[in-house]
Scaffold this motif. Structure first.
Motif, PDB file in Angstrom:
ATOM      1  N   GLY A  47      -6.959 -15.731   3.459  1.00 41.10           N
ATOM      2  CA  GLY A  47      -7.352 -14.353   3.735  1.00 41.10           C
ATOM      3  C   GLY A  47      -6.812 -13.866   5.065  1.00 41.10           C
ATOM      4  O   GLY A  47      -6.356 -12.728   5.190  1.00 41.10           O
ATOM      5  N   ALA A  48      -6.863 -14.732   6.071  1.00 38.46           N
ATOM      6  CA  ALA A  48      -6.335 -14.358   7.392  1.00 38.46           C
ATOM      7  C   ALA A  48      -4.825 -14.138   7.324  1.00 38.46           C
ATOM      8  O   ALA A  48      -4.296 -13.168   7.888  1.00 38.46           O
ATOM      9  CB  ALA A  48      -6.665 -15.433   8.416  1.00 38.46           C
ATOM     10  N   LEU A  49      -4.121 -15.022   6.621  1.00 38.48           N
ATOM     11  CA  LEU A  49      -2.668 -14.862   6.485  1.00 38.48           C
ATOM     12  C   LEU A  49      -2.322 -13.594   5.702  1.00 38.48           C
ATOM     13  O   LEU A  49      -1.386 -12.869   6.063  1.00 38.48           O
ATOM     14  CB  LEU A  49      -2.069 -16.096   5.813  1.00 38.48           C
ATOM     15  CG  LEU A  49      -2.105 -17.378   6.633  1.00 38.48           C
ATOM     16  CD1 LEU A  49      -1.609 -18.555   5.794  1.00 38.48           C
ATOM     17  CD2 LEU A  49      -1.291 -17.237   7.902  1.00 38.48           C
ATOM     18  N   ALA A  50      -3.069 -13.322   4.643  1.00 41.65           N
ATOM     19  CA  ALA A  50      -2.824 -12.111   3.852  1.00 41.65           C
ATOM     20  C   ALA A  50      -3.122 -10.858   4.678  1.00 41.65           C
ATOM     21  O   ALA A  50      -2.412  -9.853   4.573  1.00 41.65           O
ATOM     22  CB  ALA A  50      -3.673 -12.132   2.583  1.00 41.65           C
ATOM     23  N   LEU A  51      -4.152 -10.919   5.512  1.00 39.75           N
ATOM     24  CA  LEU A  51      -4.493  -9.785   6.365  1.00 39.75           C
ATOM     25  C   LEU A  51      -3.371  -9.496   7.357  1.00 39.75           C
ATOM     26  O   LEU A  51      -2.992  -8.339   7.568  1.00 39.75           O
ATOM     27  CB  LEU A  51      -5.798 -10.067   7.102  1.00 39.75           C
ATOM     28  CG  LEU A  51      -6.408  -8.938   7.897  1.00 39.75           C
ATOM     29  CD1 LEU A  51      -6.794  -7.792   6.974  1.00 39.75           C
ATOM     30  CD2 LEU A  51      -7.629  -9.424   8.649  1.00 39.75           C
ATOM     31  N   ILE A  52      -2.817 -10.535   7.940  1.00 37.20           N
ATOM     32  CA  ILE A  52      -1.705 -10.362   8.887  1.00 37.20           C
ATOM     33  C   ILE A  52      -0.484  -9.782   8.164  1.00 37.20           C
ATOM     34  O   ILE A  52       0.175  -8.867   8.663  1.00 37.20           O
ATOM     35  CB  ILE A  52      -1.368 -11.698   9.573  1.00 37.20           C
ATOM     36  CG1 ILE A  52      -2.523 -12.097  10.501  1.00 37.20           C
ATOM     37  CG2 ILE A  52      -0.057 -11.609  10.348  1.00 37.20           C
ATOM     38  CD1 ILE A  52      -2.435 -13.519  11.009  1.00 37.20           C
ATOM     39  N   GLY A  53      -0.193 -10.307   6.970  1.00 38.04           N
ATOM     40  CA  GLY A  53       0.941  -9.794   6.204  1.00 38.04           C
ATOM     41  C   GLY A  53       0.766  -8.343   5.800  1.00 38.04           C
ATOM     42  O   GLY A  53       1.701  -7.540   5.884  1.00 38.04           O
ATOM     43  N   ALA A  54      -0.443  -7.983   5.367  1.00 43.93           N
ATOM     44  CA  ALA A  54      -0.703  -6.596   4.965  1.00 43.93           C
ATOM     45  C   ALA A  54      -0.625  -5.660   6.160  1.00 43.93           C
ATOM     46  O   ALA A  54      -0.106  -4.543   6.047  1.00 43.93           O
ATOM     47  CB  ALA A  54      -2.068  -6.506   4.290  1.00 43.93           C
ATOM     48  N   PHE A  55      -1.121  -6.098   7.314  1.00 41.78           N
ATOM     49  CA  PHE A  55      -1.041  -5.273   8.515  1.00 41.78           C
ATOM     50  C   PHE A  55       0.421  -5.054   8.902  1.00 41.78           C
ATOM     51  O   PHE A  55       0.804  -3.954   9.311  1.00 41.78           O
ATOM     52  CB  PHE A  55      -1.807  -5.936   9.668  1.00 41.78           C
ATOM     53  CG  PHE A  55      -1.833  -5.110  10.916  1.00 41.78           C
ATOM     54  CD1 PHE A  55      -2.567  -3.949  10.969  1.00 41.78           C
ATOM     55  CD2 PHE A  55      -1.101  -5.493  12.025  1.00 41.78           C
ATOM     56  CE1 PHE A  55      -2.585  -3.178  12.122  1.00 41.78           C
ATOM     57  CE2 PHE A  55      -1.110  -4.738  13.176  1.00 41.78           C
ATOM     58  CZ  PHE A  55      -1.853  -3.567  13.232  1.00 41.78           C
ATOM     59  N   THR A  56       1.239  -6.100   8.744  1.00 41.82           N
ATOM     60  CA  THR A  56       2.672  -5.971   9.007  1.00 41.82           C
ATOM     61  C   THR A  56       3.292  -4.944   8.069  1.00 41.82           C
ATOM     62  O   THR A  56       4.135  -4.139   8.488  1.00 41.82           O
ATOM     63  CB  THR A  56       3.375  -7.337   8.849  1.00 41.82           C
ATOM     64  OG1 THR A  56       2.750  -8.274   9.725  1.00 41.82           O
ATOM     65  CG2 THR A  56       4.850  -7.253   9.145  1.00 41.82           C
ATOM     66  N   LEU A  57       2.869  -4.951   6.827  1.00 39.53           N
ATOM     67  CA  LEU A  57       3.371  -3.975   5.855  1.00 39.53           C
ATOM     68  C   LEU A  57       2.986  -2.547   6.256  1.00 39.53           C
ATOM     69  O   LEU A  57       3.792  -1.619   6.108  1.00 39.53           O
ATOM     70  CB  LEU A  57       2.840  -4.307   4.464  1.00 39.53           C
ATOM     71  CG  LEU A  57       3.458  -3.587   3.283  1.00 39.53           C
ATOM     72  CD1 LEU A  57       4.953  -3.871   3.213  1.00 39.53           C
ATOM     73  CD2 LEU A  57       2.780  -4.005   2.007  1.00 39.53           C
ATOM     74  N   VAL A  58       1.773  -2.363   6.776  1.00 44.20           N
ATOM     75  CA  VAL A  58       1.358  -1.043   7.254  1.00 44.20           C
ATOM     76  C   VAL A  58       2.263  -0.592   8.402  1.00 44.20           C
ATOM     77  O   VAL A  58       2.732   0.553   8.439  1.00 44.20           O
ATOM     78  CB  VAL A  58      -0.121  -1.054   7.704  1.00 44.20           C
ATOM     79  CG1 VAL A  58      -0.490   0.216   8.442  1.00 44.20           C
ATOM     80  CG2 VAL A  58      -1.034  -1.253   6.510  1.00 44.20           C
ATOM     81  N   ILE A  59       2.532  -1.475   9.336  1.00 43.39           N
ATOM     82  CA  ILE A  59       3.388  -1.144  10.491  1.00 43.39           C
ATOM     83  C   ILE A  59       4.798  -0.804  10.020  1.00 43.39           C
ATOM     84  O   ILE A  59       5.415   0.163  10.512  1.00 43.39           O
ATOM     85  CB  ILE A  59       3.407  -2.307  11.508  1.00 43.39           C
ATOM     86  CG1 ILE A  59       2.007  -2.557  12.066  1.00 43.39           C
ATOM     87  CG2 ILE A  59       4.391  -2.039  12.627  1.00 43.39           C
ATOM     88  CD1 ILE A  59       1.386  -1.373  12.778  1.00 43.39           C
ATOM     89  N   VAL A  60       5.321  -1.573   9.065  1.00 40.66           N
ATOM     90  CA  VAL A  60       6.660  -1.284   8.531  1.00 40.66           C
ATOM     91  C   VAL A  60       6.674   0.078   7.846  1.00 40.66           C
ATOM     92  O   VAL A  60       7.623   0.853   8.004  1.00 40.66           O
ATOM     93  CB  VAL A  60       7.114  -2.401   7.562  1.00 40.66           C
ATOM     94  CG1 VAL A  60       8.346  -1.993   6.767  1.00 40.66           C
ATOM     95  CG2 VAL A  60       7.375  -3.685   8.326  1.00 40.66           C
ATOM     96  N   GLY A  61       5.618   0.392   7.101  1.00 42.40           N
ATOM     97  CA  GLY A  61       5.534   1.698   6.440  1.00 42.40           C
ATOM     98  C   GLY A  61       5.502   2.833   7.440  1.00 42.40           C
ATOM     99  O   GLY A  61       6.122   3.878   7.226  1.00 42.40           O
ATOM    100  N   ILE A  62       4.805   2.638   8.540  1.00 46.17           N
ATOM    101  CA  ILE A  62       4.767   3.675   9.577  1.00 46.17           C
ATOM    102  C   ILE A  62       6.125   3.812  10.250  1.00 46.17           C
ATOM    103  O   ILE A  62       6.619   4.933  10.464  1.00 46.17           O
ATOM    104  CB  ILE A  62       3.667   3.350  10.618  1.00 46.17           C
ATOM    105  CG1 ILE A  62       2.288   3.491   9.976  1.00 46.17           C
ATOM    106  CG2 ILE A  62       3.785   4.249  11.842  1.00 46.17           C
ATOM    107  CD1 ILE A  62       1.152   2.967  10.829  1.00 46.17           C
ATOM    108  N   ALA A  63       6.740   2.683  10.577  1.00 46.92           N
ATOM    109  CA  ALA A  63       8.032   2.721  11.269  1.00 46.92           C
ATOM    110  C   ALA A  63       9.121   3.326  10.396  1.00 46.92           C
ATOM    111  O   ALA A  63       9.986   4.059  10.887  1.00 46.92           O
ATOM    112  CB  ALA A  63       8.430   1.316  11.704  1.00 46.92           C
TER     113      ALA A  63
END
Length: 98
Positions: A47-63
């Motif tokens: 869950g922690a790894l998936a949370l980090i990956g999903a947060f990275t995806l949010v940042i990529v979407g914003i960028a």
């Protein structure tokens, strides 16, 4: 390091006093620490790894200014947080009576 006879007697006396003064606490202490389930521990790690990956995806979407990527990342982040928190359930299963 072994206990001396005097220390052992004192410890037994304290144990008997605890058993007579607070039997519920005594039983809880006798049962030992609650053990964690390996499946729950794995759910927490993944869950922690998936949370980090999903947060990275949010940042990529914003960028990249791609709303769909950010939205999918956010939904995955919520799901991953749920997955992470499932590993933090109540330990021992003790319920307090009213």
């Amino acid at each position: 390091m072994a206990l001396s006879d005097e220390e052992r007697r004192r410890l037994e006396k304290l144990e008997q006093e605890l058993a007579s003064s607070d039997p519920d606490l005594y039983r809880t202490l006798q049962s030992g620490a609650p053990r964690t389930n390996r499946r729950e521990a794995a759910a927490t790690v993944w869950g922690a790894l998936a949370l980090i990956g999903a947060f990275t995806l949010v940042i990529v979407g914003i960028a990249a200014e791609l709303i769909i990527v950010g939205a999918v990342g956010f939904l995955l982040m919520v799901a991953a947080a749920n997955w992470l928190l499932r590993g933090y359930g109540p330990q021992g299963g003790h319920k307090e009576s009213p």
